[in-house]
Design an enzyme around this catalytic site. Structure first.
Site, PDB file in Angstrom:
ATOM      1  N   SER A  93       0.829  -1.312   0.088  1.00 24.39           N
ATOM      2  CA  SER A  93      -0.123  -0.119  -0.115  1.00 24.39           C
ATOM      3  C   SER A  93       0.947   1.445  -0.022  1.00 24.39           C
ATOM      4  O   SER A  93       0.419   2.356  -0.688  1.00 24.39           O
ATOM      5  CB  SER A  93      -0.940   0.116   1.154  1.00 24.39           C
ATOM      6  OG  SER A  93      -1.640  -1.068   1.241  1.00 24.39           O
ATOM      7  N   HIS A 144       1.098   4.612   4.885  1.00 22.35           N
ATOM      8  CA  HIS A 144       0.707   5.332   3.886  1.00 22.35           C
ATOM      9  C   HIS A 144       1.129   6.375   3.561  1.00 22.35           C
ATOM     10  O   HIS A 144       1.732   7.204   2.593  1.00 22.35           O
ATOM     11  CB  HIS A 144      -0.767   5.187   4.000  1.00 22.35           C
ATOM     12  CG  HIS A 144      -1.532   4.018   3.788  1.00 22.35           C
ATOM     13  ND1 HIS A 144      -2.852   3.723   4.172  1.00 22.35           N
ATOM     14  CD2 HIS A 144      -1.024   2.765   3.256  1.00 22.35           C
ATOM     15  CE1 HIS A 144      -3.017   2.524   4.193  1.00 22.35           C
ATOM     16  NE2 HIS A 144      -1.921   1.996   3.520  1.00 22.35           N
TER      17      HIS A 144
END
Length: 258
Positions: A93, A144
């Protein structure tokens, strides 16, 4: 395989920087990430070229883990809370967020709809960062965020220049140092768009055009990398020649019709 300050720095498990982007918690984690990667990767690979895109993936994967460690270490120092150093993250991610920043950089005026609301591409990564964390609290906000920062290092910071220098250093033993450069049968440069902006690609195309018209001292030899067409008179002369040729061809075709 998960990466954390405790596992990577304290215990010397640096190989986790390589392994953590490849490992996923479950099938759905893998499926969602690969679906996102298929969309972003296809567009970016076409734009940058396969070799440069592969190079970009390797650098982004390593740097995302490295930035993640720095952020967790900084939070540990600021809050005196050791839980930040023990927080372990896995998955692709973070790299996907870095790729998203890069993809949005190439389309700054576009708009992405997030939950039905139009959001400018300049800010959509930040909006998605907050929404994903709110909707799935178990996801790694810092992981992230590390991806976004790596993407910004490439688009706005020095990372792109450093990567180009490293690529040139590796290929300095007689090979062309330009990303994705190759030559056609006549010896002239056919294409080298990998890692270049639209302006750089346009400049490269102009240099090729000038080279094909015999402007180079050696017919068919590729122009030196970094050459800039500062002589506006020459460029204007070439443009006028093309216009005269076009007018001449148009008259000839008109005479044949008569």
């Amino acid at each position: 395989t998960c990466v954390s300050v405790q596992q990577a720095y304290w215990r010397g498990g640096w190989r986790r920087l390589l392994l953590s982007p490849l490992h996923h918690v479950d099938d759905w984690h893998l499926y969602f990430n690969m679906a996102s990667f298929l969309w972003k990767g296809t567009n970016l690979e076409r734009r940058l070229g396969g070799p440069w895109f592969l190079y970009l993936l390797c650098v982004f994967s390593l740097l995302t883990g490295g930035v993640y460690l720095l952020l967790e270490a900084a939070l540990t120092e600021l809050t005196q809370d050791q839980s930040y150093s023990m927080a372990c993250a896995v998955g692709f991610s973070g790299v996907l967020f870095a790729l998203k920043v890069l993809s949005n950089h190439y389309h700054p005026g576009a708009v992405t709809h997030v939950m039905g609301l139009p959001v400018s591409n300049r800010y959509v990564s930040w909006v998605e960062l907050v929404l994903i964390h709110m909707m799935s609290p178990g996801t790694s906000l810092i992981g992230h965020l590390a991806g976004i920062l790596v993407g910004l290092l490439y688009t706005l910071g020095p990372l792109k220049a450093v990567m180009k220098k490293c690529a040139g250093f590796v290929t300095s033993s007689g090979y062309d140092s330009r990303p994705s450069a190759y030559y056609n049968s006549s010896g002239s440069t056919a294409s080298y768009s990998s890692g270049l902006t639209e302006e750089e690609q346009l400049e490269a195309a102009i240099r090729n055009s000038v080279n094909d018209r015999g402007q180079s001292s050696q017919r068919g030899a590729p122009p030196p990398y970094g050459l800039h067409l500062s002589d506006e008179a020459r460029v204007e002369e070439i443009r006028l020649r093309r216009l005269r040729r076009f007018d001449s061809d148009s008259r000839q075709q008109g005479g044949r019709r008569k």
